[in-house]
Design a protein around this motif. Structure first.
Motif, PDB file in Angstrom:
ATOM      1  N   PRO A 197       3.490  12.956   2.723  1.00 37.36           N
ATOM      2  CA  PRO A 197       4.686  12.102   2.713  1.00 37.36           C
ATOM      3  C   PRO A 197       4.310  10.652   2.997  1.00 37.36           C
ATOM      4  O   PRO A 197       3.548  10.369   3.924  1.00 37.36           O
ATOM      5  N   THR A 198       4.840   9.738   2.183  1.00 37.63           N
ATOM      6  CA  THR A 198       4.516   8.321   2.318  1.00 37.63           C
ATOM      7  C   THR A 198       5.788   7.493   2.185  1.00 37.63           C
ATOM      8  O   THR A 198       6.635   7.769   1.326  1.00 37.63           O
ATOM      9  N   ALA A 199       5.940   6.497   3.048  1.00 34.60           N
ATOM     10  CA  ALA A 199       7.096   5.606   2.978  1.00 34.60           C
ATOM     11  C   ALA A 199       6.899   4.613   1.834  1.00 34.60           C
ATOM     12  O   ALA A 199       5.931   3.857   1.826  1.00 34.60           O
ATOM     13  N   ASN A 201       9.175   1.749  -0.200  1.00 34.60           N
ATOM     14  CA  ASN A 201      10.427   0.993  -0.347  1.00 34.60           C
ATOM     15  C   ASN A 201      11.574   1.646   0.409  1.00 34.60           C
ATOM     16  O   ASN A 201      12.684   1.800  -0.105  1.00 34.60           O
ATOM     17  N   GLY A 202      11.292   2.067   1.628  1.00 34.70           N
ATOM     18  CA  GLY A 202      12.329   2.643   2.483  1.00 34.70           C
ATOM     19  C   GLY A 202      12.644   4.094   2.214  1.00 34.70           C
ATOM     20  O   GLY A 202      13.539   4.668   2.843  1.00 34.70           O
ATOM     21  N   LYS A 203      11.918   4.726   1.287  1.00 33.94           N
ATOM     22  CA  LYS A 203      12.127   6.135   0.980  1.00 33.94           C
ATOM     23  C   LYS A 203      10.832   6.920   1.194  1.00 33.94           C
ATOM     24  O   LYS A 203       9.742   6.360   1.147  1.00 33.94           O
ATOM     25  N   VAL A 204      10.984   8.212   1.414  1.00 28.75           N
ATOM     26  CA  VAL A 204       9.821   9.076   1.602  1.00 28.75           C
ATOM     27  C   VAL A 204       9.467   9.746   0.278  1.00 28.75           C
ATOM     28  O   VAL A 204      10.307  10.410  -0.327  1.00 28.75           O
ATOM     29  N   GLU A 205       8.231   9.535  -0.171  1.00 29.13           N
ATOM     30  CA  GLU A 205       7.748  10.148  -1.400  1.00 29.13           C
ATOM     31  C   GLU A 205       6.438  10.866  -1.117  1.00 29.13           C
ATOM     32  O   GLU A 205       5.710  10.508  -0.198  1.00 29.13           O
TER      33      GLU A 205
END
Length: 220
Positions: A197-199, A201-205
């Motif tokens: 999991p990586t942040a 632009n304010g989202k977790v992808e």
């Protein structure tokens, strides 16, 4: 019970193998580095998404046109070479008496690439890497790797590197602290690419991430 234990011990055998001169010399040099180099290890996580997409897009065409397999080592090599323009001490060496009292700067880059062989870890050198593009670097790495596996490396092939890249990721290593190959002043350690999991632009992808490490001689 004791008799059974004695019987088991009698069945056990030990295999003793003398270390060859190359392994002994490498061990001596790395231990010398640990004992004398005041080094600092830093870790940096790298999102490999764009590099993976780049490789997928061009690898087949590059292989067809040049016969070279486009890898990640060349990308990190080029990145290191560009960084050396801003931080030339990374490509320097510590020389002189008493463990070294002089920093020697160079205007060329000879990258030592760590290669695992049956006789141990060796570090053949890609000469004048600053003058090569990614395809040229990968071509040289492949040629040196073949020579290493065929036991055809010479002393000249392994002498004079100014910077080392070690790829523990090929063994699945997630983290590691590479040892500086004296008299060099830095080494870059590459590690396995894993999804996490990586942040963004304010989202977790979920992104393919690799944790790279650099060991740097702090006197530089």
């Amino acid at each position: 019970m004791l008799s059974e234990l004695m019987l088991v011990l009698q069945l056990l055998t030990l295999l003793q193998v003398k270390m060859n001169r190359m392994r002994l010399r490498i061990a001596e040099r790395l231990k010398q580095s640990q004992n004398t180099a005041a080094s600092l290890t830093t870790f940096q996580k790298v999102d490999m998404s764009q590099m993976i997409d780049f490789r997928k897009q061009y690898k087949d065409d590059v292989l067809k046109r040049t016969g070279v397999k486009l890898g990640f080592m060349s990308a990190f090599s080029r990145a290191a070479i560009l960084a050396m323009r801003d931080v030339p001490a990374v490509n320097a060496s510590i020389e002189g008496p008493g463990g070294g009292d002089t920093i020697v700067y160079r205007d060329y880059v000879d990258i030592s690439v760590a290669v695992a062989t049956e006789k141990g870890l060796v570090t053949p050198v890609v000469r004048n890497a600053e003058s090569l593009d990614m395809i040229g670097i990968d071509k040289e790495i492949a040629a040196l790797g073949k020579k290493a596996r065929d036991n055809k490396l010479t002393i000249e092939d392994m002498a004079g590197g100014t910077f080392t890249i070690s790829n523990g990721g090929v063994f699945g290593s997630l983290f590691g602290t590479p040892i500086i190959n004296l008299p060099q002043t830095a080494v870059l350690g590459l590690h396995a690419i894993v999804e996490e999991p990586t942040a963004v632009n304010g989202k977790v992808e979920i992104r393919p991430v690799s944790a790279e490490s650099a060991d740097i001689f702090v006197h530089c």
